[in-house]
Design a protein around this motif. Structure first.
Motif, PDB file in Angstrom:
ATOM      1  N   GLN A 222       0.983  -1.086  -0.043  1.00  0.00           N
ATOM      2  CA  GLN A 222      -0.145   0.104  -0.070  1.00  0.00           C
ATOM      3  C   GLN A 222       0.971   1.233  -0.058  1.00  0.00           C
ATOM      4  O   GLN A 222       2.105   1.007   0.634  1.00  0.00           O
ATOM      5  N   PRO A 223       0.280   2.345  -0.564  1.00  0.00           N
ATOM      6  CA  PRO A 223      -0.884   2.623  -1.233  1.00  0.00           C
ATOM      7  C   PRO A 223      -0.637   2.594  -2.818  1.00  0.00           C
ATOM      8  O   PRO A 223      -1.664   2.716  -3.532  1.00  0.00           O
ATOM      9  N   PHE A 224       0.495   2.386  -3.327  1.00  0.00           N
ATOM     10  CA  PHE A 224       0.777   2.649  -4.915  1.00  0.00           C
ATOM     11  C   PHE A 224       1.033   1.232  -5.619  1.00  0.00           C
ATOM     12  O   PHE A 224       0.282   0.926  -6.447  1.00  0.00           O
ATOM     13  N   PHE A 225       2.047   0.758  -5.336  1.00  0.00           N
ATOM     14  CA  PHE A 225       2.393  -0.374  -6.208  1.00  0.00           C
ATOM     15  C   PHE A 225       2.491  -1.719  -5.502  1.00  0.00           C
ATOM     16  O   PHE A 225       2.176  -2.071  -4.142  1.00  0.00           O
ATOM     17  N   SER A 226       2.283  -3.012  -6.080  1.00  0.00           N
ATOM     18  CA  SER A 226       2.322  -4.215  -5.489  1.00  0.00           C
ATOM     19  C   SER A 226       3.639  -5.055  -5.554  1.00  0.00           C
ATOM     20  O   SER A 226       3.937  -6.247  -5.599  1.00  0.00           O
ATOM     21  N   VAL A 227       4.643  -4.060  -6.054  1.00  0.00           N
ATOM     22  CA  VAL A 227       6.234  -4.667  -6.236  1.00  0.00           C
ATOM     23  C   VAL A 227       6.709  -5.686  -5.062  1.00  0.00           C
ATOM     24  O   VAL A 227       7.029  -6.554  -5.439  1.00  0.00           O
ATOM     25  N   TRP A 228       6.500  -5.131  -3.788  1.00  0.00           N
ATOM     26  CA  TRP A 228       7.281  -5.859  -2.653  1.00  0.00           C
ATOM     27  C   TRP A 228       6.363  -7.247  -2.441  1.00  0.00           C
ATOM     28  O   TRP A 228       7.132  -8.151  -2.048  1.00  0.00           O
ATOM     29  N   ASP A 229       5.020  -7.089  -2.809  1.00  0.00           N
ATOM     30  CA  ASP A 229       4.315  -8.279  -2.715  1.00  0.00           C
ATOM     31  C   ASP A 229       4.990  -9.528  -3.652  1.00  0.00           C
ATOM     32  O   ASP A 229       5.211 -10.655  -3.278  1.00  0.00           O
ATOM     33  N   ARG A 230       5.051  -9.097  -4.796  1.00  0.00           N
ATOM     34  CA  ARG A 230       5.528  -9.865  -5.853  1.00  0.00           C
ATOM     35  C   ARG A 230       6.949 -10.375  -5.624  1.00  0.00           C
ATOM     36  O   ARG A 230       7.347 -11.583  -6.102  1.00  0.00           O
ATOM     37  N   ILE A 231       7.790  -9.405  -5.081  1.00  0.00           N
ATOM     38  CA  ILE A 231       9.093  -9.819  -5.051  1.00  0.00           C
ATOM     39  C   ILE A 231       9.372 -10.672  -3.842  1.00  0.00           C
ATOM     40  O   ILE A 231      10.239 -11.834  -4.200  1.00  0.00           O
ATOM     41  N   LEU A 232       8.612 -10.430  -3.005  1.00  0.00           N
ATOM     42  CA  LEU A 232       8.913 -11.046  -1.497  1.00  0.00           C
ATOM     43  C   LEU A 232       7.903 -12.343  -1.383  1.00  0.00           C
ATOM     44  O   LEU A 232       7.866 -12.950  -0.259  1.00  0.00           O
ATOM     45  N   GLY A 233       7.047 -12.634  -2.232  1.00  0.00           N
ATOM     46  CA  GLY A 233       6.224 -14.178  -2.162  1.00  0.00           C
ATOM     47  C   GLY A 233       4.901 -13.731  -1.477  1.00  0.00           C
ATOM     48  O   GLY A 233       4.392 -14.797  -0.983  1.00  0.00           O
ATOM     49  N   THR A 234       4.400 -12.538  -1.353  1.00  0.00           N
ATOM     50  CA  THR A 234       3.399 -12.304  -0.503  1.00  0.00           C
ATOM     51  C   THR A 234       2.156 -11.777  -1.176  1.00  0.00           C
ATOM     52  O   THR A 234       1.150 -11.301  -0.849  1.00  0.00           O
ATOM     53  N   TYR A 235       2.112 -12.110  -2.598  1.00  0.00           N
ATOM     54  CA  TYR A 235       1.179 -11.609  -3.392  1.00  0.00           C
ATOM     55  C   TYR A 235       0.196 -12.824  -3.605  1.00  0.00           C
ATOM     56  O   TYR A 235       0.563 -13.854  -3.958  1.00  0.00           O
ATOM     57  N   MET A 236      -1.112 -12.560  -3.436  1.00  0.00           N
ATOM     58  CA  MET A 236      -2.098 -13.252  -3.681  1.00  0.00           C
ATOM     59  C   MET A 236      -2.733 -13.223  -4.912  1.00  0.00           C
ATOM     60  O   MET A 236      -3.370 -12.175  -4.804  1.00  0.00           O
ATOM     61  N   PRO A 237      -2.860 -13.932  -6.162  1.00  0.00           N
ATOM     62  CA  PRO A 237      -3.647 -13.861  -7.206  1.00  0.00           C
ATOM     63  C   PRO A 237      -4.891 -13.788  -7.096  1.00  0.00           C
ATOM     64  O   PRO A 237      -5.346 -14.873  -6.403  1.00  0.00           O
ATOM     65  N   TYR A 238      -5.664 -13.177  -7.792  1.00  0.00           N
ATOM     66  CA  TYR A 238      -7.160 -13.449  -7.582  1.00  0.00           C
ATOM     67  C   TYR A 238      -7.974 -12.950  -8.995  1.00  0.00           C
ATOM     68  O   TYR A 238      -7.333 -12.442  -9.796  1.00  0.00           O
ATOM     69  N   SER A 239      -9.150 -13.256  -8.981  1.00  0.00           N
ATOM     70  CA  SER A 239     -10.086 -13.014 -10.057  1.00  0.00           C
ATOM     71  C   SER A 239     -11.081 -12.112  -9.562  1.00  0.00           C
ATOM     72  O   SER A 239     -11.855 -12.556  -8.603  1.00  0.00           O
ATOM     73  N   LEU A 240     -11.615 -11.401 -10.646  1.00  0.00           N
ATOM     74  CA  LEU A 240     -12.684 -10.593  -9.912  1.00  0.00           C
ATOM     75  C   LEU A 240     -13.767 -11.009 -10.527  1.00  0.00           C
ATOM     76  O   LEU A 240     -14.018 -11.125 -11.804  1.00  0.00           O
ATOM     77  N   GLU A 241     -14.971 -11.669  -9.823  1.00  0.00           N
ATOM     78  CA  GLU A 241     -16.116 -12.405 -10.478  1.00  0.00           C
ATOM     79  C   GLU A 241     -17.276 -11.885  -9.920  1.00  0.00           C
ATOM     80  O   GLU A 241     -17.527 -11.175  -8.964  1.00  0.00           O
ATOM     81  N   LYS A 242     -18.292 -11.946 -10.655  1.00  0.00           N
ATOM     82  CA  LYS A 242     -19.635 -11.604 -10.213  1.00  0.00           C
ATOM     83  C   LYS A 242     -20.266 -12.122  -9.215  1.00  0.00           C
ATOM     84  O   LYS A 242     -19.959 -13.700  -9.143  1.00  0.00           O
ATOM     85  N   ARG A 243     -20.910 -11.372  -8.160  1.00  0.00           N
ATOM     86  CA  ARG A 243     -21.067 -11.987  -7.027  1.00  0.00           C
ATOM     87  C   ARG A 243     -22.709 -12.293  -6.986  1.00  0.00           C
ATOM     88  O   ARG A 243     -23.419 -11.500  -7.803  1.00  0.00           O
ATOM     89  N   GLU A 244     -23.071 -13.541  -6.719  1.00  0.00           N
ATOM     90  CA  GLU A 244     -24.559 -13.741  -6.520  1.00  0.00           C
ATOM     91  C   GLU A 244     -25.288 -12.665  -5.778  1.00  0.00           C
ATOM     92  O   GLU A 244     -25.019 -12.428  -4.843  1.00  0.00           O
TER      93      GLU A 244
END
Length: 259
Positions: A222-244
């Motif tokens: 936070q707040p701008f980039f996701s670089v540190w998560d990606r470098i240090l293995g704390t990035y959780m990939p996700y998909s944006l799905e329509k909610r029921e």
């Protein structure tokens, strides 16, 4: 008739606070748009563990501390009027200062934020206050324990100001921008055409994952980039799905579901 002028130092102190509540107010007005929400209004009321009045009081307390530190910082560092004027007309200098400040703020907040999750004492007594908002909303962006507000946001902001070498006038724009981005990350909405979602991968859906139990040890950036998560293995990939029932949901990818 004498003109009335406001100093850059005063604007640098007050502007981010005013921007916070104005921008949050826009999202409050839009929060009834269920088809764009990451959680339903019913979930917000059911899952959150703190009242909205307590959130407002907590944010105001943090902003009082931030204002006091900003005044102290501007007083100690002083202002070189000639240098400030020169900076205004140098796009290269302003761009460099913005980028440096963004990197410093991101780096400081990533490691402090991550440590507050992994240190059981700090999480239990300090950072867990912010996570009472299981379903984030815009004006809860700065709802933190006062110690966290000081260490994570205020000290991080002071470091980005000092190391980047920006002037008080430049700080008005940088911290107002950072404030808008932070509010946007907590808004709980995925609106079409949102420029922040187009430019930054670290957005409201990204941060919503972190606020859920399955993502509490991921997506610290936070707040701008996701670089540190990606470098240090704390990035959780996700998909944006329509909610029921309408709206969206940020769902972790299969490999994380199976963990």
């Amino acid at each position: 008739m004498m003109g009335f002028s406001v100093s850059d130092e005063l604007l640098g102190t007050v502007a981010p606070i005013v921007v916070y509540w104005l921008y949050s107010g826009i999202y409050v007005a839009l929060s009834s748009l269920e088809r764009y929400r990451l959680h339903s209004k019913a979930e917000e009321e059911e899952k959150n563990l703190v009242s909205k009045s307590a959130v407002v009081k907590g944010v105001l307390l943090q902003q009082v501390v931030q204002a006091a530190v900003a005044i102290l910082l501007f007083t100690v560092t002083g202002s070189d009027a000639e240098a400030d004027i020169a900076q205004q007309f140098s796009l290269l200098v302003l761009t460099r200062q913005f980028i440096i400040a963004m990197i410093i703020l991101d780096t400081w907040q990533y490691f402090m934020h991550r440590y507050m999750h992994h240190n059981k004492f700090l999480y239990k007594h300090i950072h867990s206050q912010h996570h009472r908002l299981v379903v984030p909303y815009a004006y809860g962006a700065l709802y933190n324990h006062p110690v966290e507000g000081l260490l994570l946001d205020t000290v991080g902001g002071a470091l980005s100001f000092l190391i980047s070498g920006m002037s008080p006038r430049t700080s008005i724009f940088f911290f107002s921008f950072a404030t808008i981005k932070t509010v946007d990350d907590h808004c709980g909405l995925c609106l079409p055409g949102n420029l922040f979602h187009m430019v930054f991968k670290n957005n409201s859906a990204y941060h919503d994952v972190h606020h859920q139990l399955y993502g509490s040890k991921y997506n610290f950036s936070q707040p701008f980039f996701s670089v540190w998560d990606r470098i240090l293995g704390t990035y959780m990939p996700y998909s944006l799905e329509k909610r029921e029932g309408g709206g969206f949901e940020a769902r972790p990818t299969k490999e994380f579901k199976d963990d």
